[in-house]
Enzyme design. Structure first.
Site, short mmCIF file in Angstrom:
data_model
loop_
_atom_site.label_atom_id
_atom_site.label_comp_id
_atom_site.label_asym_id
_atom_site.label_seq_id
_atom_site.Cartn_x
_atom_site.Cartn_y
_atom_site.Cartn_z
N GLY A 46 0.83 -1.20 0.00
CA GLY A 46 0.00 0.00 0.00
C GLY A 46 0.86 1.24 0.00
O GLY A 46 2.08 1.17 0.23
N GLN A 51 3.14 10.00 1.79
CA GLN A 51 4.42 9.34 1.52
C GLN A 51 5.05 9.77 0.20
O GLN A 51 6.22 9.54 -0.04
CB GLN A 51 4.24 7.81 1.50
CG GLN A 51 3.96 7.22 2.86
CD GLN A 51 3.79 5.72 2.76
OE1 GLN A 51 2.73 5.23 2.39
NE2 GLN A 51 4.86 4.98 3.05
N CYS A 88 7.17 -0.68 6.06
CA CYS A 88 6.66 0.57 5.50
C CYS A 88 7.70 1.10 4.52
O CYS A 88 8.89 1.13 4.86
CB CYS A 88 6.43 1.57 6.63
SG CYS A 88 5.83 3.17 6.05
N LEU A 89 7.27 1.50 3.34
CA LEU A 89 8.22 2.01 2.34
C LEU A 89 8.96 3.25 2.83
O LEU A 89 10.04 3.55 2.36
CB LEU A 89 7.50 2.31 1.01
CG LEU A 89 6.97 1.10 0.24
CD1 LEU A 89 6.24 1.56 -1.01
CD2 LEU A 89 8.09 0.13 -0.12
N HIS A 130 -3.13 0.54 8.00
CA HIS A 130 -1.78 1.12 7.97
C HIS A 130 -1.78 2.44 7.18
O HIS A 130 -1.22 3.44 7.63
CB HIS A 130 -0.84 0.08 7.34
CG HIS A 130 0.58 0.53 7.14
ND1 HIS A 130 1.66 -0.11 7.71
CD2 HIS A 130 1.10 1.54 6.39
CE1 HIS A 130 2.78 0.51 7.34
NE2 HIS A 130 2.46 1.51 6.53
N GLU A 131 -2.42 2.42 6.02
CA GLU A 131 -2.41 3.63 5.17
C GLU A 131 -3.26 4.75 5.77
O GLU A 131 -2.89 5.92 5.67
CB GLU A 131 -2.88 3.30 3.74
CG GLU A 131 -2.07 2.22 3.01
CD GLU A 131 -0.57 2.40 3.08
OE1 GLU A 131 -0.10 3.55 3.19
OE2 GLU A 131 0.15 1.38 3.06
N HIS A 134 -1.27 6.60 8.15
CA HIS A 134 -0.39 7.60 7.51
C HIS A 134 -1.11 8.94 7.31
O HIS A 134 -0.50 10.00 7.46
CB HIS A 134 0.06 7.10 6.12
CG HIS A 134 1.30 6.24 6.15
ND1 HIS A 134 2.51 6.70 6.59
CD2 HIS A 134 1.50 4.96 5.75
CE1 HIS A 134 3.42 5.73 6.48
NE2 HIS A 134 2.83 4.66 5.97
#
Ligand code: NI
Length: 165
Positions: A46, A51, A88-89, A130-131, A134
């Site tokens: 995701g 991000q 996480c990226l 998770h997203e 963010h």
């Protein structure tokens, strides 16, 4: 479609609260397409708009079953609890055990601006949670205990200093 730069831990935008979108314009569709391309390029499950440097409430997720793009996502209900490792990226090489709801119902607008409501479980439910975190400036490391956070402090400050370099 262009590949976007993924902001890393230490970038202040990752701690900000994102604003809802008022309408789904071509520029939002372009953002979604670029986010999808970027997510696939870096093999993420995701990706959220902050991000890639955009303070708007937009997320994309592909947990292997279907591509989900949601604008202004709202989690309406949560059911059950499950703990699993997440990455996480924006925080490379760090994995954290995070407890999430096992099943969720999420609503929002799709790429065409149509209202959608999705019942999700498994990795898709986890990734959406998770997203959405963010979009509220929350990162997986926030779920670590104080002691565990101390243990990865060096790793985090290394990522942070790469950011400012
Ligand atoms: Ni992430």
């Amino acid at each position: 479609m262009s590949l976007l730069t993924v902001r890393k831990y230490g970038d202040p935008i990752l701690r900000e609260t994102c604003q809802p979108m008022n309408e789904i314009s071509d520029s939002v569709r372009n953002l979604i397409d670029d986010m999808v391309k970027t997510m696939y390029e870096y093999r993420g499950v995701g990706l959220s708009a902050p991000q890639v440097g955009v303070k708007k409430r937009v997320v994309v997720v592909d947990a292997g079953r279907e591509l989900i793009a949601l604008v202004n996502p709202e989690i309406l209900s949560k059911e059950g609890r499950e703990v699993a490792l997440e990455g996480c990226l924006s925080i490379p090489d760090v994995q954290v055990d995070v407890e999430r709801a096992a099943k969720i119902i999420v609503e929002g607008l799709d790429r065409e601006g149509k209202h959608v409501k999705l019942a999700l479980d498994g990795l898709a439910a986890r990734a959406i949670q998770h997203e959405v975190d963010h979009l509220n400036g929350i990162l997986i490391i926030d779920y670590l205990s104080f002691v565990k956070r101390q243990l990865i402090k060096k790793k985090l400050s290394a990522i942070g200093s790469q950011q400012s370099a």
